[in-house]
Motif scaffolding. Structure first.
Motif, PDB file in Angstrom:
ATOM      1  N   CYS A  25     -56.113 -10.301 -32.615  1.00  0.00           N
ATOM      2  CA  CYS A  25     -55.175  -9.651 -33.817  1.00  0.00           C
ATOM      3  C   CYS A  25     -55.189  -8.442 -33.247  1.00  0.00           C
ATOM      4  CB  CYS A  25     -56.244  -9.648 -34.967  1.00  0.00           C
ATOM      5  SG  CYS A  25     -55.557  -8.824 -36.296  1.00  0.00           S
ATOM      6  N   TYR A  26     -53.685  -7.877 -33.630  1.00  0.00           N
ATOM      7  CA  TYR A  26     -53.552  -6.313 -33.054  1.00  0.00           C
ATOM      8  C   TYR A  26     -54.198  -5.182 -34.172  1.00  0.00           C
ATOM      9  CZ  TYR A  26     -50.601  -2.282 -33.261  1.00  0.00           C
ATOM     10  OH  TYR A  26     -50.632  -0.783 -33.122  1.00  0.00           O
ATOM     11  N   LYS A  27     -54.878  -4.354 -33.516  1.00  0.00           N
ATOM     12  CA  LYS A  27     -55.614  -3.294 -33.978  1.00  0.00           C
ATOM     13  C   LYS A  27     -54.744  -1.896 -34.007  1.00  0.00           C
ATOM     14  CE  LYS A  27     -59.044  -6.101 -33.851  1.00  0.00           C
ATOM     15  NZ  LYS A  27     -58.520  -7.168 -33.024  1.00  0.00           N
ATOM     16  N   LEU A  28     -54.828  -1.247 -35.195  1.00  0.00           N
ATOM     17  CA  LEU A  28     -53.941  -0.175 -35.233  1.00  0.00           C
ATOM     18  C   LEU A  28     -54.118   0.791 -34.239  1.00  0.00           C
ATOM     19  CD1 LEU A  28     -54.009   0.142 -39.367  1.00  0.00           C
ATOM     20  CD2 LEU A  28     -51.983  -0.446 -37.700  1.00  0.00           C
ATOM     21  N   GLN A  29     -55.304   1.162 -33.683  1.00  0.00           N
ATOM     22  CA  GLN A  29     -55.488   1.887 -32.650  1.00  0.00           C
ATOM     23  C   GLN A  29     -55.243   1.532 -31.296  1.00  0.00           C
ATOM     24  OE1 GLN A  29     -57.954   0.191 -34.286  1.00  0.00           O
ATOM     25  NE2 GLN A  29     -59.489  -0.632 -32.788  1.00  0.00           N
ATOM     26  N   GLN A  30     -54.386   0.191 -31.126  1.00  0.00           N
ATOM     27  CA  GLN A  30     -54.099  -0.249 -29.917  1.00  0.00           C
ATOM     28  C   GLN A  30     -52.527   0.347 -29.794  1.00  0.00           C
ATOM     29  OE1 GLN A  30     -55.338  -4.566 -30.621  1.00  0.00           O
ATOM     30  NE2 GLN A  30     -54.935  -4.284 -28.233  1.00  0.00           N
ATOM     31  N   ASP A  31     -52.101   0.348 -28.584  1.00  0.00           N
ATOM     32  CA  ASP A  31     -50.715   0.573 -28.290  1.00  0.00           C
ATOM     33  C   ASP A  31     -49.878  -0.778 -28.641  1.00  0.00           C
ATOM     34  OD1 ASP A  31     -48.058   1.452 -27.574  1.00  0.00           O
ATOM     35  OD2 ASP A  31     -48.632   1.778 -25.349  1.00  0.00           O
ATOM     36  N   PHE A  32     -48.863  -0.615 -29.396  1.00  0.00           N
ATOM     37  CA  PHE A  32     -48.217  -1.973 -29.946  1.00  0.00           C
ATOM     38  C   PHE A  32     -47.398  -2.515 -28.855  1.00  0.00           C
ATOM     39  CE2 PHE A  32     -45.031  -4.331 -32.031  1.00  0.00           C
ATOM     40  CZ  PHE A  32     -45.567  -5.179 -32.319  1.00  0.00           C
ATOM     41  N   VAL A  33     -46.817  -1.585 -27.943  1.00  0.00           N
ATOM     42  CA  VAL A  33     -45.921  -2.284 -26.779  1.00  0.00           C
ATOM     43  C   VAL A  33     -46.601  -2.871 -25.952  1.00  0.00           C
ATOM     44  CG1 VAL A  33     -44.330  -1.478 -25.229  1.00  0.00           C
ATOM     45  CG2 VAL A  33     -44.416  -0.439 -27.366  1.00  0.00           C
ATOM     46  N   LEU A  34     -47.938  -2.493 -25.501  1.00  0.00           N
ATOM     47  CA  LEU A  34     -49.002  -3.002 -24.743  1.00  0.00           C
ATOM     48  C   LEU A  34     -49.205  -4.560 -25.190  1.00  0.00           C
ATOM     49  CD1 LEU A  34     -50.769  -0.104 -23.015  1.00  0.00           C
ATOM     50  CD2 LEU A  34     -49.032  -1.392 -22.144  1.00  0.00           C
ATOM     51  N   TYR A  35     -49.490  -4.461 -26.600  1.00  0.00           N
ATOM     52  CA  TYR A  35     -50.175  -5.696 -27.049  1.00  0.00           C
ATOM     53  C   TYR A  35     -48.801  -6.579 -27.236  1.00  0.00           C
ATOM     54  CZ  TYR A  35     -51.144  -8.952 -31.183  1.00  0.00           C
ATOM     55  OH  TYR A  35     -51.359 -10.007 -31.843  1.00  0.00           O
ATOM     56  N   ALA A  36     -47.633  -6.194 -27.558  1.00  0.00           N
ATOM     57  CA  ALA A  36     -46.573  -7.095 -27.557  1.00  0.00           C
ATOM     58  C   ALA A  36     -46.206  -7.610 -25.893  1.00  0.00           C
ATOM     59  CB  ALA A  36     -45.438  -6.504 -28.099  1.00  0.00           C
ATOM     60  N   LYS A  37     -46.284  -6.697 -25.173  1.00  0.00           N
ATOM     61  CA  LYS A  37     -46.197  -7.402 -23.773  1.00  0.00           C
ATOM     62  C   LYS A  37     -47.115  -8.375 -23.452  1.00  0.00           C
ATOM     63  CE  LYS A  37     -45.091  -5.439 -19.216  1.00  0.00           C
ATOM     64  NZ  LYS A  37     -45.025  -3.919 -18.334  1.00  0.00           N
ATOM     65  N   GLU A  38     -48.347  -8.127 -23.656  1.00  0.00           N
ATOM     66  CA  GLU A  38     -49.292  -9.247 -23.227  1.00  0.00           C
ATOM     67  C   GLU A  38     -48.973 -10.390 -24.047  1.00  0.00           C
ATOM     68  OE1 GLU A  38     -53.076  -7.137 -23.885  1.00  0.00           O
ATOM     69  OE2 GLU A  38     -53.039  -5.965 -22.381  1.00  0.00           O
ATOM     70  N   SER A  39     -48.386 -10.198 -25.226  1.00  0.00           N
ATOM     71  CA  SER A  39     -48.379 -11.467 -25.996  1.00  0.00           C
ATOM     72  C   SER A  39     -47.326 -12.437 -25.794  1.00  0.00           C
ATOM     73  CB  SER A  39     -48.267 -11.058 -27.635  1.00  0.00           C
ATOM     74  OG  SER A  39     -49.498 -10.316 -28.007  1.00  0.00           O
ATOM     75  N   VAL A  40     -46.139 -11.660 -25.414  1.00  0.00           N
ATOM     76  CA  VAL A  40     -44.829 -12.289 -24.858  1.00  0.00           C
ATOM     77  C   VAL A  40     -44.978 -12.407 -23.429  1.00  0.00           C
ATOM     78  CG1 VAL A  40     -42.353 -11.876 -24.876  1.00  0.00           C
ATOM     79  CG2 VAL A  40     -43.553 -10.978 -26.698  1.00  0.00           C
ATOM     80  N   LYS A  41     -45.314 -13.773 -23.038  1.00  0.00           N
ATOM     81  CA  LYS A  41     -45.492 -14.229 -21.768  1.00  0.00           C
ATOM     82  C   LYS A  41     -44.392 -15.038 -21.172  1.00  0.00           C
ATOM     83  CE  LYS A  41     -50.383 -13.612 -22.167  1.00  0.00           C
ATOM     84  NZ  LYS A  41     -51.782 -13.895 -22.234  1.00  0.00           N
ATOM     85  N   ARG A  42     -44.327 -15.256 -19.846  1.00  0.00           N
ATOM     86  CA  ARG A  42     -43.359 -16.331 -19.268  1.00  0.00           C
ATOM     87  C   ARG A  42     -41.763 -16.066 -20.006  1.00  0.00           C
ATOM     88  NH1 ARG A  42     -48.319 -18.801 -20.100  1.00  0.00           N
ATOM     89  NH2 ARG A  42     -47.489 -19.733 -21.828  1.00  0.00           N
ATOM     90  N   VAL A  43     -41.469 -14.929 -19.800  1.00  0.00           N
ATOM     91  CA  VAL A  43     -40.157 -14.695 -20.401  1.00  0.00           C
ATOM     92  C   VAL A  43     -39.062 -14.234 -19.359  1.00  0.00           C
ATOM     93  CG1 VAL A  43     -40.983 -14.300 -22.777  1.00  0.00           C
ATOM     94  CG2 VAL A  43     -40.788 -12.259 -21.043  1.00  0.00           C
ATOM     95  N   LYS A  44     -39.441 -14.316 -18.186  1.00  0.00           N
ATOM     96  CA  LYS A  44     -38.507 -13.805 -16.989  1.00  0.00           C
ATOM     97  C   LYS A  44     -37.229 -14.820 -17.049  1.00  0.00           C
ATOM     98  CE  LYS A  44     -38.342 -13.111 -12.122  1.00  0.00           C
ATOM     99  NZ  LYS A  44     -39.025 -13.128 -10.600  1.00  0.00           N
ATOM    100  N   ASP A  45     -36.084 -14.237 -17.224  1.00  0.00           N
ATOM    101  CA  ASP A  45     -34.607 -14.810 -17.209  1.00  0.00           C
ATOM    102  C   ASP A  45     -34.557 -15.529 -18.289  1.00  0.00           C
ATOM    103  OD1 ASP A  45     -34.422 -13.862 -14.420  1.00  0.00           O
ATOM    104  OD2 ASP A  45     -35.181 -15.631 -13.591  1.00  0.00           O
ATOM    105  N   LYS A  46     -35.176 -15.191 -19.368  1.00  0.00           N
ATOM    106  CA  LYS A  46     -34.932 -15.789 -20.807  1.00  0.00           C
ATOM    107  C   LYS A  46     -34.751 -14.747 -21.571  1.00  0.00           C
ATOM    108  CE  LYS A  46     -38.397 -19.638 -19.980  1.00  0.00           C
ATOM    109  NZ  LYS A  46     -39.461 -20.290 -20.636  1.00  0.00           N
ATOM    110  N   LYS A  47     -33.918 -15.256 -22.941  1.00  0.00           N
ATOM    111  CA  LYS A  47     -33.474 -14.389 -23.957  1.00  0.00           C
ATOM    112  C   LYS A  47     -34.702 -14.367 -24.880  1.00  0.00           C
ATOM    113  CE  LYS A  47     -28.559 -15.159 -23.161  1.00  0.00           C
ATOM    114  NZ  LYS A  47     -27.499 -15.706 -23.508  1.00  0.00           N
ATOM    115  N   VAL A  48     -34.850 -13.309 -25.660  1.00  0.00           N
ATOM    116  CA  VAL A  48     -36.237 -13.322 -26.541  1.00  0.00           C
ATOM    117  C   VAL A  48     -35.727 -12.463 -27.666  1.00  0.00           C
ATOM    118  CG1 VAL A  48     -38.553 -12.475 -26.706  1.00  0.00           C
ATOM    119  CG2 VAL A  48     -37.751 -13.132 -24.454  1.00  0.00           C
ATOM    120  N   LEU A  49     -36.250 -13.040 -28.939  1.00  0.00           N
ATOM    121  CA  LEU A  49     -35.866 -12.527 -30.041  1.00  0.00           C
ATOM    122  C   LEU A  49     -37.577 -11.885 -30.698  1.00  0.00           C
ATOM    123  CD1 LEU A  49     -34.486 -11.518 -32.631  1.00  0.00           C
ATOM    124  CD2 LEU A  49     -34.712 -13.634 -33.569  1.00  0.00           C
ATOM    125  N   ILE A  50     -37.602 -10.508 -30.918  1.00  0.00           N
ATOM    126  CA  ILE A  50     -38.865 -10.183 -31.325  1.00  0.00           C
ATOM    127  C   ILE A  50     -38.471  -9.628 -32.882  1.00  0.00           C
ATOM    128  CG2 ILE A  50     -40.432  -8.139 -31.148  1.00  0.00           C
ATOM    129  CD1 ILE A  50     -40.202  -8.022 -28.210  1.00  0.00           C
TER     130      ILE A  50
END
Length: 303
Positions: free
Chosen positions: A85-110
């Motif tokens: 679960c995302y914590k407010l003290q975390q960097d959200f971009v790093l959290y999103a990068k760790e959550s969005v995996k295996r997206v090489k050569d793919k189109k992603v909607l966030i």
């Protein structure tokens, strides 16, 4: 314009939907997610609002792409120790990068649902920076990234809303409907890749399958003046305790006044009758305190 954005004919890298308590925009957000999911490989929904499970059940039967939901609301302060679960003290971009995996050569909607909790707990520049970094495909590591967000406008002041709007290429403000059989009216501000800014106001409906339909432009009518209405403007000096206007006699006296820098006909005639140019001279009278030397300062020079 709304149909072109939904269908993808009008490219938009980031879409912001603004709603209020008068008119919710979550229905439009769901419809856009379903339509855009047909053109991407993965959909990642980061839910900052509660009841994420109910929202996932509403969209699960309509989405074609690989959809993943990320919990950002159950334990924002980290008191319960909820994993993943995302914590407010975390960097959200790093959290999103760790959550969005295996997206090489793919189109992603966030999808950020919604930005309001993040804006209420973090400073506005940080939230704008998060959106800008998420739009960068190199940060996520995908072929292309499209960001979509919901903002509850009545929870924030106007400067905050304006700052958030600047980082999105398309801003859709949802307004209450102006007629029956209509879901809502929306004000659209779209920035094209060429730099041109387009504005429109449209009404639309949403079907039970979350399809946007019956889109039509709203024609703004101007009120006509009634016949016989006077076009004359009110005199602002009419009801003052002092007089700002001049009488005819005062205007005549003002026109006959001769000022030193004005050349009237009599002065011009006198200059022309002399036939010679008038030369000006400068007379200097030194004061007692002046250090005036009558001798030639260059007298000692052998010239």
């Amino acid at each position: 314009m709304l149909e072109n954005i939904v269908s993808g004919r009008e490219q938009s890298g980031s879409i912001l939907i603004k709603d209020s308590v008068q008119q919710y925009g979550r229905g439009l957000l769901k419809a856009l997610i379903i339509q855009v999911s047909n053109r991407v490989d993965q959909v990642h929904i980061f839910s900052f609002d509660p009841n994420a499970d109910e929202k996932s059940q509403d969209l699960s039967g309509h989405l074609q792409a690989n959809v993943q939901y990320h919990d950002c609301s159950s334990d924002p302060l980290g008191w319960e120790g909820t994993p993943d679960c995302y914590k407010l003290q975390q960097d959200f971009v790093l959290y999103a990068k760790e959550s969005v995996k295996r997206v090489k050569d793919k189109k992603v909607l966030i999808v950020l649902d919604s930005l309001s909790p993040l804006l209420l707990h973090r400073v506005t520049p940080y939230t704008c920076q998060v959106v800008s970094r998420l739009k960068d495909q190199d940060v996520i590591g995908a072929e292309s990234v499209q960001v979509m967000a919901l903002l509850h406008e009545d929870l924030h002041d106007e400067p905050t809303s304006r700052l958030v709007e600047m980082v999105f290429s398309t801003v859709v403000t949802v307004l209450p409907p102006d007629r029956t059989n209509c879901y809502a009216v929306c004000d659209i501000l779209h920035k094209k890749q060429s730099g041109k800014v387009m504005k429109s106001k449209e009404r639309f409906s949403i079907s039970p399958n979350f399809e946007i339909q019956d889109v039509e432009a709203v024609i703004i009518l101007t009120k006509r003046k009634p016949e016989g209405a006077s076009d004359t403007q009110a005199d602002p000096a009419a009801n003052l305790t002092f007089n700002l206007s001049l009488t005819d006699a005062e205007k005549e006296a003002r026109s006959q006044l001769k000022l030193p820098y004005m050349h009237d006909d009599e002065t011009k005639h006198g200059i022309l009758q002399k036939g010679t140019a008038v030369h000006s001279k400068i007379f200097y009278q030194p004061d007692e305190a002046d250090d005036f030397d009558e001798e030639d300062p260059d007298d000692d020079l052998d010239i």
